[in-house]
Design a protein around this motif. Structure first.
Motif, mmCIF file in Angstrom:
data_model
loop_
_atom_site.group_PDB
_atom_site.id
_atom_site.type_symbol
_atom_site.label_atom_id
_atom_site.label_comp_id
_atom_site.label_asym_id
_atom_site.label_seq_id
_atom_site.Cartn_x
_atom_site.Cartn_y
_atom_site.Cartn_z
ATOM 1 N N LEU A 164 31.202 18.291 13.504
ATOM 2 C CA LEU A 164 29.905 18.828 13.493
ATOM 3 C C LEU A 164 29.799 19.731 11.746
ATOM 4 N N LEU A 165 30.916 20.224 11.654
ATOM 5 C CA LEU A 165 30.879 20.807 10.619
ATOM 6 C C LEU A 165 31.026 20.053 9.391
ATOM 7 N N VAL A 166 31.855 19.017 9.243
ATOM 8 C CA VAL A 166 31.918 18.239 8.338
ATOM 9 C C VAL A 166 30.616 17.441 8.073
ATOM 10 N N ALA B 219 46.500 17.565 20.992
ATOM 11 C CA ALA B 219 45.776 18.583 22.025
ATOM 12 C C ALA B 219 44.718 19.204 20.923
ATOM 13 N N GLY B 220 45.134 19.696 19.935
ATOM 14 C CA GLY B 220 44.292 20.324 18.801
ATOM 15 C C GLY B 220 43.313 19.406 18.259
ATOM 16 N N LEU B 221 43.770 18.114 17.955
ATOM 17 C CA LEU B 221 42.650 17.566 17.306
ATOM 18 C C LEU B 221 41.554 16.769 18.326
ATOM 19 N N TYR B 222 42.109 16.821 19.719
ATOM 20 C CA TYR B 222 41.268 16.695 20.807
ATOM 21 C C TYR B 222 40.094 17.792 20.899
ATOM 22 N N LEU B 223 40.622 19.073 20.883
ATOM 23 C CA LEU B 223 39.936 20.319 21.344
ATOM 24 C C LEU B 223 38.943 20.411 20.114
ATOM 25 N N ILE B 224 39.447 20.385 18.792
ATOM 26 C CA ILE B 224 38.702 20.606 17.735
ATOM 27 C C ILE B 224 38.081 19.663 17.323
ATOM 28 N N GLY B 225 38.126 18.478 17.643
ATOM 29 C CA GLY B 225 37.680 17.177 17.338
ATOM 30 C C GLY B 225 35.942 17.321 16.957
ATOM 31 N N LEU B 226 35.323 17.784 18.017
ATOM 32 C CA LEU B 226 33.702 17.775 17.980
ATOM 33 C C LEU B 226 33.206 19.014 17.026
ATOM 34 N N PRO B 227 33.887 20.182 17.326
ATOM 35 C CA PRO B 227 33.398 21.136 16.254
ATOM 36 C C PRO B 227 33.761 20.979 14.849
ATOM 37 N N SER B 228 34.910 20.371 14.518
ATOM 38 C CA SER B 228 35.172 20.268 13.185
ATOM 39 C C SER B 228 34.358 19.087 12.580
#
Lengths: 302, 337
Positions: B261-263, B250-259
């Motif tokens: 974008l950061l990287v 769930a975490g990877l799904y939720l923070i996938g896009l923001p992280s």
């Protein structure tokens, strides 16, 4: 296909421990075979390797000449009861069995038949979390019986059962074996096996210690029993007994513990010595003690 | 209702119905067995998992449907409003009148912003995929549960005793999870489409169902549901701990896009300055999923062309296949104890 179990050079090595060490034995149909060993001696690992749940480091295990993984319909050949809590807590007993029926290709009514067989019908629609340990063991047996198998393999089935449950289990397994089928049941209690098994295989630290019929094994590991005598004439009796191949112990005042001859011989000696007897009892060998000594001795060899 | 109820005697055993005969050539049939899929589906439907997830799917669909419908109506209302006031260059003072080419551009912009059928299509796609964001997270959790339940409740032992060919079990789990995901998609989509069509027709708009920009996001939504179910099964196999696997997925799904974008923002700013870098953000599963269901390719940089939807679909499919394969290989080797 007969229900003979053959284990050849079975070995399981974990990074820090050799759990099963070059173990070989056969288990015959029509008999109850006990698989004995102290806790942590490798019994469960052996059973799980026989059932393809744990991959052996070396060696093979076959059931009627076929590896478990190669059985086309394994539940028709082998029923296994390995742990008492192998069901989803929120699923009813009947649904647990129906899942297995679906997976093994049996109609749903088979679930009701095996529930009836183990006397769980009244609890069929209760959720597993509400089952007592005895009911969980019965559900495990019901699951093992789905395919009407030729072989039953059980890991410590008496654990947590009340005396009534143990009696029921014993009768169930004896009846199963009397139909010419194979029963292989593990335990860490020799006394329990004495009442149930025809043959025993004893292991310690993953290695074979002894195997044979229960009576032979017990005779060989426990030795003859002792005869306890209470008499005010200990010295007279001891002198008379010195004519026999005995060892004597003096556990207390006016008491004698005689090993090497039976109670009748001691009585005859007492009569000859004109010793007055207050007590003459045969003490059964302490099986558990002897069993522990045997397995501990094996451990020391390593 | 207790164990001390009369027990059937063991002698009743021989009266049990005989086991069905062994089907010929049973060991040579393909590894996917329908009865194993049925067993896996039954595992889900005999516990609370299916309706708890279903309830959350309904809630997330309902809430986003409300928001998306309001947004669609607001957009359409604004476009209707604008259409009543077309640009009129005749009243402009002669000196300030836009040139012919400028007039042309203004008219084109006006036409685009008041193109009601196009706006209906765009908004319909949005409404018809309501609940997707949370829905996909629920589906990945479902996939995780299909595997980790076996270890949490120690049912892996009876499961693999009944079916020692573990590849078949994992295949059945993958198919069952995909079937369930498709089911949740169908329910969610039926509600969104039904309610959406009602809303649009009540306002006098026809929904162009045949337009690719309407049905493609709906179809891709189905693909996304199915693929995230596969990814969930893969996660469940990799991380056997139920809570750990659920939170990670769930975490990877939720923070996938923001992280991501950061990287990728970091890479773009300090390493490779070309906007082409942004195209590779599709390698992140969450982004691939987003790209796949988008009507317009999402752009992260001014010079970026945007990644077409089918690349997103390919990337997510590749992840699904990878997760399924690794999961199967691990399960085949793992000791069940």
């Amino acid at each position: 296909m007969d229900g003979q179990l053959v284990v050849s050079n079975l070995t399981k090595v974990y990074p820090k421990v050799r759990a099963v060490d070059n173990l070989s034995f056969t288990v015959q149909p029509g008999r109850v075979t006990g698989f004995l060993g102290p806790n942590g001696s490798g019994k469960t690992t052996t059973l799980r390797m026989m059932l393809n749940l744990v991959t052996p480091t070396a060696g093979t295990a076959t059931i009627g000449g076929v590896r478990y993984a190669d059985l086309p319909r394994p539940l028709d050949v082998v029923g296994a009861v390995l742990e008492a809590s192998s069901a989803h807590k929120g699923r009813t007993g009947r649904n647990h069995l129906r899942v297995l029926c679906a997976a093994a290709g049996y109609p749903d009514r088979r679930a009701d038949e095996v529930l009836d067989l183990v006397g769980l019908t009244p609890a069929a629609n209760r959720k597993f979390r509400g089952y007592s340990l005895g009911m969980r063991q019965r559900l495990g047996i019901a699951a093992a019986m789905i395919g009407d198998p030729k072989v039953l393999i059980l890991d410590e089935p008496a654990n947590g059962l009340d005396p009534e449950g143990i009696k029921w289990m014993r009768e169930f397994l004896r009846a199963f074996a009397s139909q010419g089928r194979t029963v292989f049941v593990s335990s860490h209690l020799l006394g329990e096996m004495q009442q149930l098994a025809d043959d025993v295989i004893i292991i310690a630290h993953g290695r074979m210690v002894a195997q044979g019929s229960v009576s032979d094994i017990i005779a060989s590991i426990a030795g003859p029993g002792a005869v306890r005598v209470r008499t005010p004439h200990v010295d007279q009796l001891a002198v008379e007994l010195s004519n026999y191949p005995v060892t004597l112990e003096y556990p207390g005042e006016n008491q004698l513990l005689v090993r090497g001859v039976d109670a009748a011989t001691v009585g005859r000696a007492a009569l000859a010595a004109r010793a007055e007897l207050h007590e003459l009892t045969t003490e059964a060998p302490d099986l558990e003690q002897a069993f522990l000594q045997l397995t501990r001795a094996q451990a020391a060899i390593r | 209702m207790s164990t001390s109820a009369p027990m059937s005697s063991v002698s009743s055993h021989p009266t049990l119905a005989p086991a069905p005969a062994e089907p010929a050539g049973a060991s040579s049939v393909p590894p996917l067995r329908p009865r194993l899929v049925r067993a896996e589906l039954r595992k889900i439907f005999t516990t609370s998992t299916w309706w708890v997830i279903g309830l959350f799917v309904l809630i997330s669909t309902g809430l986003t449907l409300l928001v998306n419908t309001l947004e669609a109506n607001q957009r359409l209302g604004a476009a209707e409003q604008l259409r009543r006031h077309p640009p009129d260059f005749s009243n402009a003072p002669p000196g300030q009148r836009p040139s012919a080419s400028e007039q042309q551009a203004i008219l084109e912009d006006f036409a685009r912003r008041t193109d009601i059928p196009a706006i209906v299509a765009e908004q319909a796609a949005n409404v018809f995929t309501s609940g997707q964001f949370l829905g996909l997270m629920l589906i990945v959790i479902l996939g995780v549960l299909v595997v980790t339940n076996e270890f949490t409740h120690q049912t892996a032992t009876p499961t693999f005793l009944a079916t020692p060919r573990r590849t078949r079990v994992i295949l059945a789990k993958l198919v069952a999870a995909m079937v369930l995901a498709a089911g949740y998609w169908a329910v969610s989509t039926a509600i969104s489409v039904g309610s959406g069509v009602l809303n649009f027709s009540l306002r006098g708009y026809d929904v162009p169902f045949t337009a690719m920009q309407v049905w493609r996001p709906v179809a891709m939504n189905l693909l996304a549901y199915v693929l995230w179910a596969v990814l969930g099964v893969g996660f469940g196999v990799l991380i056997r701990n139920q809570l750990g696997a659920t939170l990670t997925a769930a975490g990877l799904y939720l923070i996938g896009l923001p992280s991501a974008l950061l990287v990728f923002g970091f890479i773009h700013a300090y390493i490779v300055h070309s906007d082409v870098v942004w195209n590779f953000i599709v390698a992140v599963p969450g982004v691939a999923s987003m790209v796949m269901v988008s009507v317009e390719p999402p752009r992260f940089g001014p010079e970026q062309t945007g990644v077409p939807w089918w690349i997103g679909a390919l990337v997510l499919t590749a992840y699904g296949v990878l997760a399924g394969t690794i999961g199967t290989l691990i399960t085949r080797r793992r000791d069940i104890s």
